[in-house]
Design an enzyme around this catalytic site. Structure first.
Site, mmCIF file in Angstrom:
data_model
loop_
_atom_site.group_PDB
_atom_site.id
_atom_site.type_symbol
_atom_site.label_atom_id
_atom_site.label_comp_id
_atom_site.label_asym_id
_atom_site.label_seq_id
_atom_site.Cartn_x
_atom_site.Cartn_y
_atom_site.Cartn_z
ATOM 1 N N HIS A 166 0.822 -1.210 -0.056
ATOM 2 C CA HIS A 166 -0.012 0.110 -0.002
ATOM 3 C C HIS A 166 0.958 1.354 -0.247
ATOM 4 C CE1 HIS A 166 -3.676 2.267 1.411
ATOM 5 N NE2 HIS A 166 -2.830 3.117 1.265
ATOM 6 N N HIS A 172 1.524 5.269 -1.618
ATOM 7 C CA HIS A 172 1.462 6.515 -2.461
ATOM 8 C C HIS A 172 2.509 7.115 -3.087
ATOM 9 C CE1 HIS A 172 -2.919 6.718 -0.938
ATOM 10 N NE2 HIS A 172 -1.976 6.249 0.368
ATOM 11 N N LYS A 193 -9.479 -0.096 -6.044
ATOM 12 C CA LYS A 193 -9.279 0.518 -4.800
ATOM 13 C C LYS A 193 -10.717 1.385 -4.418
ATOM 14 C CE LYS A 193 -7.853 2.309 -0.954
ATOM 15 N NZ LYS A 193 -6.746 3.078 -0.231
ATOM 16 N N HIS A 229 -10.375 1.596 1.610
ATOM 17 C CA HIS A 229 -10.117 2.439 2.659
ATOM 18 C C HIS A 229 -11.363 2.359 3.601
ATOM 19 C CE1 HIS A 229 -8.449 6.384 4.309
ATOM 20 N NE2 HIS A 229 -9.671 6.314 5.099
ATOM 21 N N HIS A 255 -4.665 -0.634 5.999
ATOM 22 C CA HIS A 255 -4.155 0.195 7.095
ATOM 23 C C HIS A 255 -5.142 0.135 8.363
ATOM 24 C CE1 HIS A 255 -6.531 3.093 4.869
ATOM 25 N NE2 HIS A 255 -5.858 3.634 4.111
ATOM 26 N N ASP A 303 1.485 2.613 3.519
ATOM 27 C CA ASP A 303 0.658 3.787 3.355
ATOM 28 C C ASP A 303 1.556 5.150 3.512
ATOM 29 O OD1 ASP A 303 -1.626 5.271 2.820
ATOM 30 O OD2 ASP A 303 -2.035 5.442 5.032
#
Ligand code: NCD
Ligand code: ZN
Length: 345
Positions: A14, A16, A100, A137, A175, A248
């Protein structure tokens, strides 16, 4: 002799990476340790179609430092208007690894997210048939739900019904932060798994809010209570294959973090594996780190083992204060200016 730990080259399931100058600044930090990453699609505008993902994948490939091997695993950003045919084509062509689900407005760049999860039934049916993983999420966004309760309410009101309606769909609850979510994942069958970030293993909300507010620890889902952190620490110590590494790491420039209304996200890439090692060592379960970082997650995603290994050693070092983006702005990593006990050799 310092203690060392050698593990198979891990994956960050995971991550970004952003785009442009930030992508170029952060990608080397991840590629120094991880061979692959599940790349989040919450760009502005988001990565929605197969064509979007192909183009983004090329921009990432162009930013991989010389001599490094790094494979981005792309995700589709689900919206109310996601076309199941395009999603399926992208998956079958090997462009998408997963999709996602961001509830609309749940987090950074989630404005285009899903407003009504039930309306996406045709998409979930298709994914279930293809055995395409759904990353979630897991927070509700209703204003009447307290920010510290948003994950637990999501589990009860959205995730539990979704699993009843699509029992074969394989889901990663991203997460996880609460004892409630941990218990739900633990009690579910093998089609439900979860990622855990370094900050949620290391800190509770006191670390963010007592003695001054620390905006660089503000992320979503927000840090919870000590008893929640304890639940996360318990499952990693138990070696449950349902919980695996997903940092994350979510870079935001210092200016957008240190301001009256700061962005959510912890930039952990420069210290990610070292931070997990510190947490696992604190818990007393360093022997569980290799499977958490390089086994459980890739098996859930059906990925082959990476070649090579990474070695951690117990050798204190000071984390840099900043990672430069360009001449005007920078990023502040987790543990900036602090000493970390474990480092990657
Ligand atoms: C992430 C981001 O900045 O993209 N922020 C965060 O606090 N984790 C989005 C997300 O994963 O929620
Ligand atoms: Zn994220």
């Amino acid at each position: 002799m310092p203690r060392t730990l050698t593990l198979p080259t891990p994956d960050d399931l995971h991550l970004h990476l952003r785009d442009g100058a930030v992508l170029r600044a952060v990608l080397p930090q991840t590629a120094r340790v991880f061979a692959r990453a599940i790349v989040m699609p919450n760009l502005v505008p988001p990565v929605v179609t197969t064509a979007d993902a192909r183009a983004y994948r090329e921009r990432i490939a162009a930013a991989v430092p010389d001599g490094a091997a790094f494979e981005p695993l792309m995700t589709a950003y689900l919206t109310d208007a996601t076309d199941p045919d395009d999603l399926a084509a992208g998956f079958e062509q090997g462009v998408f690894t997963a999709a996602k689900l961001y509830p609309a407005h749940a987090t950074t760049n989630a404005a285009a997210g899903v407003t009504d999860v039930r309306a996406l039934a045709p998409v979930f049916e298709r994914m279930q048939r293809l055995d395409m993983v759904l990353c979630i999420h897991g927070e509700v966004t209703r204003p009447d739900v307290d920010i510290f309760d948003r994950e637990a309410v999501f589990v009860d009101e959205v995730l539990a019904p979704l699993r009843r309606d699509f029992p074969e769909l394989r889901i990663v609850l991203e997460h996880v932060t609460t004892a409630h979510a941990v218990a739900f994942v633990e009690s579910a069958d093998a089609r439900l798994a979860a990622t855990i970030t370094p900050q949620h293993l290391l800190f509770d909300r006191n670390a963010m809010l007592v003695g001054g507010i620390r905006p660089h620890l503000y992320c979503l889902p927000i840090l919870k209570r000590d008893r929640d952190r304890t639940a996360l620490r318990r499952v990693v110590a138990a070696g449950s294959p349902k919980f695996f590494l997903g940092t994350d790491s979510a870079p935001h420039t210092r200016r957008t973090k240190e301001t009256a209304c700061g962005c959510a996200g912890v930039f952990s890439a420069p210290v990610a594996l070292e931070a997990y090692a510190t947490a696992f060592d604190d818990i007393g379960c360093l022997d569980r780190l290799p499977a958490f970082a390089a086994g459980f997650g890739r098996r859930f995603y059906g990925l082959a083992a990476n070649p090579g290994t990474v070695t951690l050693e117990e050798a204190p070092w000071t984390v840099p204060e900043r990672v430069a983006i360009d001449d005007v702005d920078d990023l502040r990593p987790l543990f900036a200016g602090e000493e970390l006990r474990w480092r990657v050799r």
